[in-house]
Design a protein around this motif. Sequence first.
Motif, PDB file in Angstrom:
ATOM      1  N   ALA A 121      31.158  14.999 -36.985  1.00 58.22           N
ATOM      2  CA  ALA A 121      30.638  15.271 -38.328  1.00 58.22           C
ATOM      3  C   ALA A 121      31.404  14.481 -39.382  1.00 58.22           C
ATOM      4  O   ALA A 121      30.813  13.934 -40.328  1.00 58.22           O
ATOM      5  CB  ALA A 121      30.717  16.766 -38.620  1.00 58.22           C
ATOM      6  N   THR A 122      32.717  14.397 -39.241  1.00 60.07           N
ATOM      7  CA  THR A 122      33.508  13.618 -40.206  1.00 60.07           C
ATOM      8  C   THR A 122      33.096  12.149 -40.186  1.00 60.07           C
ATOM      9  O   THR A 122      32.915  11.522 -41.240  1.00 60.07           O
ATOM     10  CB  THR A 122      35.003  13.745 -39.864  1.00 60.07           C
ATOM     11  OG1 THR A 122      35.389  15.119 -39.933  1.00 60.07           O
ATOM     12  CG2 THR A 122      35.850  12.931 -40.836  1.00 60.07           C
ATOM     13  N   LEU A 123      32.925  11.590 -39.001  1.00 56.80           N
ATOM     14  CA  LEU A 123      32.514  10.194 -38.893  1.00 56.80           C
ATOM     15  C   LEU A 123      31.106   9.985 -39.455  1.00 56.80           C
ATOM     16  O   LEU A 123      30.853   9.016 -40.178  1.00 56.80           O
ATOM     17  CB  LEU A 123      32.553   9.770 -37.420  1.00 56.80           C
ATOM     18  CG  LEU A 123      32.066   8.340 -37.104  1.00 56.80           C
ATOM     19  CD1 LEU A 123      32.951   7.318 -37.785  1.00 56.80           C
ATOM     20  CD2 LEU A 123      32.040   8.121 -35.593  1.00 56.80           C
ATOM     21  N   GLN A 124      30.204  10.891 -39.157  1.00 63.22           N
ATOM     22  CA  GLN A 124      28.822  10.752 -39.602  1.00 63.22           C
ATOM     23  C   GLN A 124      28.695  10.820 -41.126  1.00 63.22           C
ATOM     24  O   GLN A 124      27.983  10.027 -41.748  1.00 63.22           O
ATOM     25  CB  GLN A 124      27.971  11.850 -38.949  1.00 63.22           C
ATOM     26  CG  GLN A 124      26.517  11.843 -39.328  1.00 63.22           C
ATOM     27  CD  GLN A 124      25.749  10.684 -38.700  1.00 63.22           C
ATOM     28  OE1 GLN A 124      26.342   9.800 -38.098  1.00 63.22           O
ATOM     29  NE2 GLN A 124      24.454  10.670 -38.899  1.00 63.22           N
ATOM     30  N   VAL A 125      29.391  11.759 -41.739  1.00 63.13           N
ATOM     31  CA  VAL A 125      29.328  11.877 -43.205  1.00 63.13           C
ATOM     32  C   VAL A 125      29.962  10.658 -43.864  1.00 63.13           C
ATOM     33  O   VAL A 125      29.460  10.138 -44.873  1.00 63.13           O
ATOM     34  CB  VAL A 125      30.012  13.182 -43.650  1.00 63.13           C
ATOM     35  CG1 VAL A 125      30.135  13.227 -45.177  1.00 63.13           C
ATOM     36  CG2 VAL A 125      29.224  14.388 -43.167  1.00 63.13           C
ATOM     37  N   ALA A 126      31.076  10.166 -43.321  1.00 60.70           N
ATOM     38  CA  ALA A 126      31.707   8.970 -43.892  1.00 60.70           C
ATOM     39  C   ALA A 126      30.810   7.746 -43.763  1.00 60.70           C
ATOM     40  O   ALA A 126      30.856   6.841 -44.608  1.00 60.70           O
ATOM     41  CB  ALA A 126      33.044   8.712 -43.200  1.00 60.70           C
ATOM     42  N   VAL A 131      32.231   7.748 -50.706  1.00 62.79           N
ATOM     43  CA  VAL A 131      33.607   8.038 -50.300  1.00 62.79           C
ATOM     44  C   VAL A 131      34.051   9.410 -50.789  1.00 62.79           C
ATOM     45  O   VAL A 131      34.738  10.149 -50.060  1.00 62.79           O
ATOM     46  CB  VAL A 131      34.541   6.931 -50.839  1.00 62.79           C
ATOM     47  CG1 VAL A 131      35.996   7.285 -50.595  1.00 62.79           C
ATOM     48  CG2 VAL A 131      34.211   5.602 -50.175  1.00 62.79           C
ATOM     49  N   ARG A 132      33.681   9.788 -52.010  1.00 64.28           N
ATOM     50  CA  ARG A 132      34.144  11.072 -52.545  1.00 64.28           C
ATOM     51  C   ARG A 132      33.643  12.233 -51.686  1.00 64.28           C
ATOM     52  O   ARG A 132      34.415  13.131 -51.322  1.00 64.28           O
ATOM     53  CB  ARG A 132      33.659  11.235 -53.985  1.00 64.28           C
ATOM     54  CG  ARG A 132      34.098  12.538 -54.632  1.00 64.28           C
ATOM     55  CD  ARG A 132      33.636  12.611 -56.075  1.00 64.28           C
ATOM     56  NE  ARG A 132      34.217  11.516 -56.851  1.00 64.28           N
ATOM     57  CZ  ARG A 132      33.966  11.323 -58.147  1.00 64.28           C
ATOM     58  NH1 ARG A 132      33.136  12.127 -58.789  1.00 64.28           N
ATOM     59  NH2 ARG A 132      34.532  10.316 -58.790  1.00 64.28           N
ATOM     60  N   THR A 133      32.370  12.221 -51.327  1.00 65.06           N
ATOM     61  CA  THR A 133      31.816  13.292 -50.481  1.00 65.06           C
ATOM     62  C   THR A 133      32.460  13.278 -49.106  1.00 65.06           C
ATOM     63  O   THR A 133      32.830  14.335 -48.562  1.00 65.06           O
ATOM     64  CB  THR A 133      30.300  13.122 -50.351  1.00 65.06           C
ATOM     65  OG1 THR A 133      29.707  13.146 -51.650  1.00 65.06           O
ATOM     66  CG2 THR A 133      29.701  14.228 -49.509  1.00 65.06           C
ATOM     67  N   ALA A 134      32.616  12.097 -48.528  1.00 71.63           N
ATOM     68  CA  ALA A 134      33.210  11.997 -47.194  1.00 71.63           C
ATOM     69  C   ALA A 134      34.663  12.464 -47.192  1.00 71.63           C
ATOM     70  O   ALA A 134      35.130  13.069 -46.213  1.00 71.63           O
ATOM     71  CB  ALA A 134      33.115  10.564 -46.695  1.00 71.63           C
ATOM     72  N   ALA A 135      35.398  12.210 -48.276  1.00 71.62           N
ATOM     73  CA  ALA A 135      36.796  12.641 -48.342  1.00 71.62           C
ATOM     74  C   ALA A 135      36.898  14.164 -48.333  1.00 71.62           C
ATOM     75  O   ALA A 135      37.782  14.744 -47.679  1.00 71.62           O
ATOM     76  CB  ALA A 135      37.455  12.072 -49.590  1.00 71.62           C
ATOM     77  N   TRP A 136      36.011  14.857 -49.060  1.00 72.76           N
ATOM     78  CA  TRP A 136      36.015  16.322 -49.054  1.00 72.76           C
ATOM     79  C   TRP A 136      35.717  16.862 -47.657  1.00 72.76           C
ATOM     80  O   TRP A 136      36.350  17.829 -47.203  1.00 72.76           O
ATOM     81  CB  TRP A 136      35.001  16.861 -50.051  1.00 72.76           C
ATOM     82  CG  TRP A 136      35.478  16.844 -51.472  1.00 72.76           C
ATOM     83  CD1 TRP A 136      35.094  15.987 -52.456  1.00 72.76           C
ATOM     84  CD2 TRP A 136      36.434  17.728 -52.059  1.00 72.76           C
ATOM     85  NE1 TRP A 136      35.754  16.265 -53.636  1.00 72.76           N
ATOM     86  CE2 TRP A 136      36.584  17.343 -53.418  1.00 72.76           C
ATOM     87  CE3 TRP A 136      37.184  18.801 -51.589  1.00 72.76           C
ATOM     88  CZ2 TRP A 136      37.445  17.990 -54.301  1.00 72.76           C
ATOM     89  CZ3 TRP A 136      38.043  19.456 -52.458  1.00 72.76           C
ATOM     90  CH2 TRP A 136      38.172  19.050 -53.796  1.00 72.76           C
ATOM     91  N   VAL A 137      34.763  16.260 -46.967  1.00 70.08           N
ATOM     92  CA  VAL A 137      34.425  16.723 -45.621  1.00 70.08           C
ATOM     93  C   VAL A 137      35.589  16.466 -44.655  1.00 70.08           C
ATOM     94  O   VAL A 137      35.918  17.323 -43.822  1.00 70.08           O
ATOM     95  CB  VAL A 137      33.143  16.030 -45.140  1.00 70.08           C
ATOM     96  CG1 VAL A 137      32.892  16.322 -43.666  1.00 70.08           C
ATOM     97  CG2 VAL A 137      31.959  16.478 -45.973  1.00 70.08           C
ATOM     98  N   GLY A 176      34.119   5.308 -40.597  1.00 65.15           N
ATOM     99  CA  GLY A 176      32.794   5.547 -41.170  1.00 65.15           C
ATOM    100  C   GLY A 176      32.592   4.834 -42.496  1.00 65.15           C
ATOM    101  O   GLY A 176      31.529   4.257 -42.753  1.00 65.15           O
ATOM    102  N   ALA A 177      33.633   4.869 -43.368  1.00 65.48           N
ATOM    103  CA  ALA A 177      33.514   4.191 -44.660  1.00 65.48           C
ATOM    104  C   ALA A 177      33.366   2.684 -44.476  1.00 65.48           C
ATOM    105  O   ALA A 177      32.597   2.021 -45.211  1.00 65.48           O
ATOM    106  CB  ALA A 177      34.730   4.503 -45.529  1.00 65.48           C
TER     107      ALA A 177
END
Length: 415
Positions: A121-126, A131-137, A176-177
């Motif tokens: 999930a962390t990789l998929q969201v990134a 970046v801001r949303t992925a960092a929170w996840v 991911g980013a």
Amino acid sequence: MTTTGTTPNPAEARPGGWSEYDPWAPTDQGPPPAPRGILVAAWALVAALTAAATFAVAGAAPVRGTGTISVLVPAGVDVAVGVAAVALVPLLFTRRSVAAAVALAALAAISGAATPASTVATLQVARWYPVRTAAWVAGAGVLGHAVQALWRPVGLPLGWWLLCDVAVHAALFGWGAYGRERALVLWSLRDRARRAEAAQEQRVAEARTAERTRIAREMHDTLAHRLSLLAATAGAMEYRPDADPAQLAAAAGRVRAGVSDALEDLRQVIRLLRAGPDDLGPVPGLDDVRRLVDDSRAAGTTVAFERTGDDVPPAAVATAVFRVVQEGLTNARRHAPGSAVRVTVATAPGEVRVRVADDGAAPGSTPPAGVGTGTGLVGLRERATLLGGTLSAGPDGAPDGSRGFAVEAWLPWDA
């Protein structure tokens, strides 16, 4: 790495957006619908890893003396967490992936059975979110695994566990980013290429339109000349009714043939959509080709000119020959300075062939500034097609073995 530009409308995302060669950039609202094959393969892989993780944590015994609270959790809890994690995996490939990732982080705080799905999930969201949303996840994932280490048995001291936890999620976040930024860059490059192709197509269309307009103007002059001859012939017939009947019949035949030709010219003019009046100077013909050759020689170009045949083509065909020679000489001066050019014009009953070839740029020569628009040959090809002929242009082998460039046209007419 950052990329500027307009992000496509998420509503325009379509299946196939997962392909590396897809032209769509990642949106800010989640991944596009995943192809069924990718979705099934990802779900099966995560399910297998989750089953292995569930088996490992369900059989782990409490660990004493590590500075953490170790509690014996029933195996049913781990199995339930594993089933819930696997059930949430398909949501990671939809626009609900952020909520699913946070839920998986919460499940990871309860049991390590959710760890495979939470890291995915962390990789998929990134990969698909800013970046801001992925960092929170990613932070939620770190926190969930840190809580898990406080009360569940782990194989490392707490400090090392937390360090590995942060390092793994940071690596997933960065991976991911990077994938997202790479996709944005590729999309930007492809978008620029599409824009350049569209601009070139527009220039080609404009060149064709301009060439059609020029031909229509030239045919207008030819039509005016033909009609003036018809008027003179008809006037002679009107004022000499006592002329020899044979002469009157011949004159009437010329009028009939001239009217037929004038109607055909008029159809051509209408078909070519003649634009507003411009300079209606004399139309160039075969006799003007010699002037082009002399001008090129005066400018320092070595030009060999050969003309064979005494047949005289119509004005439109003769003008096309002039334009072919003009474009060929211009291209030779522009792209092959210092080369020798050969111009050949051969007329025969009902056709004319023209060829302009150079020997390639002379060693050490420097082409003049400016590369042109690349539409001159497009206009010539359009002109030849409208006249029922053909035009070819491309590399050509010179007699001395060097590589030059040649433009050759074949133009027919009714002899």
